[in-house]
Scaffold this motif. Structure first.
Motif, PDB file in Angstrom:
ATOM      1  N   THR A 103      15.658  -5.573  -2.888  1.00 40.12           N
ATOM      2  CA  THR A 103      14.611  -6.209  -2.087  1.00 40.12           C
ATOM      3  C   THR A 103      13.566  -5.199  -1.646  1.00 40.12           C
ATOM      4  OG1 THR A 103      16.177  -7.872  -1.305  1.00 40.12           O
ATOM      5  CG2 THR A 103      14.177  -7.574  -0.011  1.00 40.12           C
ATOM      6  N   GLY A 116      15.514 -16.622   2.868  1.00 43.22           N
ATOM      7  CA  GLY A 116      16.044 -17.035   1.567  1.00 43.22           C
ATOM      8  C   GLY A 116      16.650 -15.896   0.792  1.00 43.22           C
ATOM      9  N   ASN A 117      16.444 -14.685   1.242  1.00 40.11           N
ATOM     10  CA  ASN A 117      16.989 -13.533   0.527  1.00 40.11           C
ATOM     11  C   ASN A 117      17.857 -12.723   1.489  1.00 40.11           C
ATOM     12  OD1 ASN A 117      17.449 -11.839  -1.589  1.00 40.11           O
ATOM     13  ND2 ASN A 117      15.548 -10.713  -1.385  1.00 40.11           N
ATOM     14  N   LYS A 150       9.777 -15.210   0.723  1.00 36.97           N
ATOM     15  CA  LYS A 150      11.225 -15.316   0.531  1.00 36.97           C
ATOM     16  C   LYS A 150      11.979 -14.577   1.636  1.00 36.97           C
ATOM     17  CE  LYS A 150      14.600 -15.510  -3.015  1.00 36.97           C
ATOM     18  NZ  LYS A 150      15.322 -16.645  -2.545  1.00 36.97           N
ATOM     19  N   TYR A 165       7.504 -12.459  -2.416  1.00 36.61           N
ATOM     20  CA  TYR A 165       8.564 -11.664  -1.788  1.00 36.61           C
ATOM     21  C   TYR A 165       8.546 -11.801  -0.271  1.00 36.61           C
ATOM     22  CZ  TYR A 165       9.214  -9.209  -6.276  1.00 36.61           C
ATOM     23  OH  TYR A 165       9.458  -8.893  -7.576  1.00 36.61           O
ATOM     24  N   GLU A 170      15.594 -17.769  -6.924  1.00 43.34           N
ATOM     25  CA  GLU A 170      16.040 -16.379  -6.788  1.00 43.34           C
ATOM     26  C   GLU A 170      14.916 -15.429  -7.183  1.00 43.34           C
ATOM     27  OE1 GLU A 170      18.874 -15.474  -5.398  1.00 43.34           O
ATOM     28  OE2 GLU A 170      19.332 -17.574  -5.128  1.00 43.34           O
ATOM     29  N   ASP A 171      14.877 -14.279  -6.546  1.00 44.64           N
ATOM     30  CA  ASP A 171      13.780 -13.341  -6.760  1.00 44.64           C
ATOM     31  C   ASP A 171      13.767 -12.735  -8.164  1.00 44.64           C
ATOM     32  OD1 ASP A 171      16.007 -11.777  -6.376  1.00 44.64           O
ATOM     33  OD2 ASP A 171      15.140 -10.583  -4.763  1.00 44.64           O
TER      34      ASP A 171
END
Length: 122
Positions: free
Chosen positions: A63, A112-113, A107, A104, A2-3
């Motif tokens: 994000t 993935g986000n 991802k 980022y 997770e970010d």
């Protein structure tokens, strides 16, 4: 991954760097930039944690915010490093920001986000 596992420590480093610049050199600009960017990154991390806790894999605002902060810090501190050739703090922050930005982008590009956009119930 997770970010927020990256965003929260990154925000703390940026915030800490701003405070250190103020304490060491009395630089109000360092304090303002560190507090602004660090606070924004910590907010993005908190929003990501909240979205994750609610069962979502991301938050659109978080994000965008964390990506914009990483781009801005990479560019600004990269330019500063090129002009001054001072590794501390410009080179270090530019390098960390570039690495975080790569994370980022990776991802986001791999889906993935998947972002959660809250919609109010009608």
């Amino acid at each position: 991954m997770e970010d927020f596992y990256v965003t929260i420590p990154y925000g703390l480093v940026v915030l800490g760097g701003g405070v250190a610049g103020y304490v060491k050199r009395g630089s109000k600009a360092s304090l303002a930039a560190g507090a602004g960017f660090g606070g924004a990154l910590l907010l993005a991390g908190a929003l990501s944690v909240w979205a994750f806790a609610c069962g979502h894999s991301g938050n659109l605002f978080a994000t965008v915010l964390q990506t914009v902060c990483a781009v801005a810090l990479t560019v600004v501190m990269g330019i500063r490093y090129i002009k001054t050739r001072k590794v501390m703090p410009a080179g270090i922050i530019a390098t960390i920001s570039a690495l975080v930005l790569i994370f980022y982008v990776y991802k986001i590009s791999n889906g993935g986000n998947k972002v959660y956009v809250p919609v109010s119930a009608a």
